[in-house]
Design an enzyme around this catalytic site. Structure first.
Site, PDB file in Angstrom:
ATOM      1  N   HIS A 422       0.878  -1.359  -0.067  1.00 20.21           N
ATOM      2  CA  HIS A 422       0.040  -0.121  -0.028  1.00 20.21           C
ATOM      3  C   HIS A 422       0.928   1.302   0.017  1.00 20.21           C
ATOM      4  O   HIS A 422       0.426   2.032  -0.769  1.00 20.21           O
ATOM      5  CB  HIS A 422      -0.974  -0.046   1.165  1.00 20.21           C
ATOM      6  CG  HIS A 422      -2.124  -0.972   1.165  1.00 20.21           C
ATOM      7  ND1 HIS A 422      -2.547  -1.008  -0.036  1.00 20.21           N
ATOM      8  CD2 HIS A 422      -2.483  -1.686   2.094  1.00 20.21           C
ATOM      9  CE1 HIS A 422      -3.829  -1.987   0.104  1.00 20.21           C
ATOM     10  NE2 HIS A 422      -3.820  -2.313   1.483  1.00 20.21           N
ATOM     11  N   CYS A 752      24.601   0.074 -34.895  1.00 17.11           N
ATOM     12  CA  CYS A 752      24.050  -0.008 -33.429  1.00 17.11           C
ATOM     13  C   CYS A 752      25.152   0.459 -32.377  1.00 17.11           C
ATOM     14  O   CYS A 752      25.218   0.131 -31.316  1.00 17.11           O
ATOM     15  CB  CYS A 752      23.954  -1.369 -33.037  1.00 17.11           C
ATOM     16  SG  CYS A 752      25.097  -2.714 -33.259  1.00 17.11           S
TER      17      CYS A 752
END
Length: 793
Positions: A422, A752
């Site tokens: 929570h 890349c």
């Protein structure tokens, strides 16, 4: 669906989702699932609920409502001490007051019918009539009582639930959200207990709680009753399940993280609210195992998806596994109210340079933000006034009672807790970064010291020494102009994969396998293959690391599968080019057990790496483990968007050997759509491009190595690093040769390397040369994209 607004008690199976005003969001949802989803495989324990009418009558007929309002009307909720005193006073009034006789009688009758006269254990849960609305999460603000036995204890628990509407956190939250106190009523559900004290329990979300990525179910689990996970009192196991793989009937569990699970909540000696449960230690052998099996995870995820599809939006679900019967039940379900409400077209990224920064401690990251300030160690709620605006709140654990002060903090750090407790939910809603489950943050950090808490680097959150500058980047996806080629991303860290999907992209142009090995495995593959012959201390260290997996080799392969499949699921409809491992010998030596197997080389950059390793007699068995993982991802999981890249191929002879070895391990070029790309990073690769392309489906250019090998310099040497430039004429000439050869044969060609990320003008030049794609580091995608669009115009 219930129709009687004057009812005091009603069975859950008579309720539906439209009965929020009568029994609150959670209890209406329980009724909805029992009524509509039971036949679809969703199991919910039966029971009954008191109504909002019962709660309102209780307050008005006893005169409590007027007394409560008088107290709250003059309360300043920002005065933490005053808030605590007022809340305690109101709760005491409620608990000491008798329930109306007719309400008590109806509860007794409903409990008698439910129990059939047996001595059963029940859960008494709260459900507020204003909770779980689309713009607010009331998560964890009211109480739940487990293992309540006997009707007298049930009646007491109902009053305790009623009183919890006036918890400090609930009072403060209503004020800050603009809810009138009188406009919220409480319903208490009485449900038959699920025997998760001998099983497991936890929370699951139908999206990734950190990124909002909605193609996975995120499950947390620990032993015993679920309140330990919900409260954040334990570090649970974590799992990700792909919805699409689940729907296709494929293996769908893509990530597993083993939690410490040191404690569990079990039944107490009495069935009263005071002693109904107790906390005990978990046996070590249980802690070292996952608390759910693959079959159980699949079952849970299917129930979660069914619930989500029924409600039509992302859900936050509590579940429990009965350890006696093995059945899995849903005990609560409510809308997810944070990530699912964010604008997916707006990208907010926190960027920090932590080069040279000292890591003080780490844990699980909550909210992809960064906060810095002075440490304030708080051990109890009554010390909250120590925390001033902008401080970093540090504690053993937080719970929703701390909400009034959590909003003051720039960051929250706890020893215990998981990403679905929570307190974590509230931290997300407040927009405060939190790092939970650090273990010993309260010991490692010093009150008053300056720290920076970064949740922007993946699943792991880092607390750095000092206040480090960081940047917040905000862009709209809708504002991205079109380009003449594809922009892909270099993604090595599976932790960040779900977040990166929010950026405009055409897939992953480079997924470094060594990043997965280093981050998720950390052990040399040879050590795992030879566990029986290792020195004792290395063997013990590895045993701890591989906990939860069937064997050392299974650990290695399974972790590779998890890392690769996470990337593939994140970019499901795009290519994901996975580069086989390209550690140098000195880097492999840094892995656990690595020094036992790695040679000592003067220049590892030019030594035993790439394709040469794969085909060698003393590393081939390690390479075959990588092949096994990739084959499972592609063939068993069906993630055929995964393609393979082979690095550092020195000769065409090596090229032929690697292709043959891949085929021998079930990865045949062209079979099941498999493309095999070669890393073009040596001058010889460009000079003999046509010859190398006989064995591969295209090139991915590695500009880093190509530049240093063309210019004859060590890119890591500070003495000559100023000469390192991918835009050098000689490098560009080789780039042109590689691109032209691929285009001539109508094969893939991308880049890349770091060059286009560092130099947008190089990316533009590559676009002019007709390259298929440029794969950029995620932090440079937006800037490079806009630069290229401007140049193109």
């Amino acid at each position: 669906m219930a129709a009687q607004s004057t009812a005091l008690v009603i069975n859950l199976d008579q309720l539906g989702k439209d009965d929020i005003e009568m029994v609150g969001g959670k209890n209406a949802s329980l009724g909805e699932m029992i009524s509509h989803l039971s036949d679809l495989g969703v199991s919910v324990p039966g029971g009954f609920a008191t109504t909002s009418n019962a709660f309102n009558r209780f307050l008005t007929e006893t005169g409590l409502l007027e007394k409560i309002n008088n107290e709250l009307n003059t309360l300043d909720v920002n005065d933490v001490n005053k808030l605590a005193a007022t809340g305690k006073k109101i709760r005491t009034w409620i608990i000491e007051q008798e329930l109306p006789k007719d309400l008590e009688q109806e509860v007794r009758q409903a409990f008698e019918t439910m129990s059939g006269g047996e001595d059963i254990a029940v859960a008494v849960r709260s459900s507020a009539t204003a909770e779980d609305l689309p713009d607010a999460s009331f998560a964890g603000q009211q109480e739940t009582f487990l293992n309540i036995r006997g009707i007298d204890n049930v009646l007491i628990a109902i009053k305790e639930v009623f009183a919890s509407l006036y918890n400090d956190r609930a009072i403060s939250y209503r004020v800050h959200k603009g809810f009138e106190h009188e406009g919220v009523a409480l319903s208490a559900a009485v449900q038959r207990m699920v025997r998760s004290e001998t099983g497991a329990a936890g929370v699951m979300f139908t999206l990734d709680t950190e990124s909002g990525f909605d193609q996975v179910v995120f499950i947390t689990s620990s032993y015993g009753l679920g309140e330990m996970v919900v409260q954040g009192a334990v570090n649970p196991d974590e799992f990700y399940i792909s919805k699409r793989l689940l729907a296709d009937g494929k293996p769908a569990v893509i990530r597993r993280n083993l939690g410490s699970k040191h404690k569990k909540m079990v039944y107490g000696d009495e069935g009263s609210t005071a002693k109904s449960v107790k906390t005990v230690d978990v046996e070590k052998q249980d802690r070292m195992q996952f608390s759910l099996t693959t079959e159980e995870l699949t079952s849970l995820a299917k129930q979660a998806v069914t619930i989500e599809q029924h409600y039509g939006h992302a859900m936050d679900i509590e579940w429990a596994k009965d350890g006696d019967s093995g059945e899995i039940f849903i005990v609560q379900a409510r809308p997810e109210t944070v990530k699912s409400r964010q604008d997916s077209n707006v990208m907010e990224r926190y960027v920090i340079d932590t080069t040279g920064a000292k890591v003080l401690c780490e844990g699980r990251s909550i909210g992809q933000r960064i906060g810095s300030g002075k440490v304030r160690i708080v051990t109890h709620l009554n010390e909250m006034d120590k925390v001033e605006e902008g401080d970093v709140l540090v504690s053993d654990m937080t719970d929703p009672d701390w909400e009034p002060v959590m909003k003051r903090a720039s960051a929250i750090i706890t020893n215990r807790g998981g990403r679905t407790c929570h307190a974590a939910i509230i931290a997300r809603e407040l927009g405060v970064p939190a790092i939970v489950g650090c273990g010993n943050a309260t010991e490692l950090l010093v009150d008053g010291q300056d720290v920076t808490a970064s949740c922007a680097e993946g699943d792991t959150g880092f607390i750095y020494e000092g206040q480090i500058d960081f940047e917040v980047q905000t862009n709209s996806v809708e504002s991205m102009p079109e380009l003449a080629f594809k922009v892909m991303m270099n993604v090595g860290n599976p932790d960040r994969a779900f977040s990166f999907t929010q950026m405009p992209n055409e897939g992953i142009g480079l997924a470094r396998l060594e990043f997965i090995i280093n981050r998720m495995i950390g052990v040399h593959p040879k050590a795992l293959l030879n566990m029986n012959s290792l020195p004792r201390e290395i063997s013990q260290a590895i045993q701890e690391r591989i906990a939860g997996y069937a064997s050392p080799v299974d650990f290695y392969v399974d972790k590779l599968v998890e890392g690769i499949s996470t990337l593939a699921v994140a970019f499901m409809d795009q290519p994901v080019i996975v580069r086989m491992s390209d550690f140098k010998s000195n880097e492999y030596a840094n892995l656990l057990g690595g020094k036992l197997y790695e040679p000592s080389e003067e220049n590892p950059m030019l030594g035993f790496r790439g394709a040469s390793r794969y085909v060698s007699d003393n590393f081939r068995d390690c390479f075959e483990l990588e092949c096994k993982a990739l084959k499972r991802v592609r063939d068993e999981m069906g993630l055929t968007n995964v393609e393979i890249m082979i690095p550092f191929v020195r000769t065409t002879g090596e090229a032929a050997q690697v292709i043959e070895l891949l085929e021998k391990n079930g990865l045949k070029r062209g079979e099941n759509g498999l493309r095999i790309i070669m890393m073009c990073e040596l001058p010889t690769n460009a000079l003999l491009a046509e010859e190398f392309l006989e064995y591969f489906d295209g090139f991915s250019i590695g500009s880093n190595d190509l530049t240093q090998l063309t210019l004859g310099l060590d890119r890591d040497s500070g003495i000559v690093s100023h000469l390192f430039d991918e835009r050098d004429t000689a490098v560009k000439k080789l780039l042109t040769m590689a691109i032209d050869a691929c285009r001539k044969q109508n094969k893939y060609v991308g880049i890349c390397g770091q060059g286009p990320s560092d130099h947008p003008d190089l990316a533009f030049w590559l676009m002019e040369q007709g390259i298929s794609s440029v794969s950029l580091n995620p932090d440079s995608v937006l800037d490079t994209w806009f630069f290229l669009a401007g140049e193109e115009k």
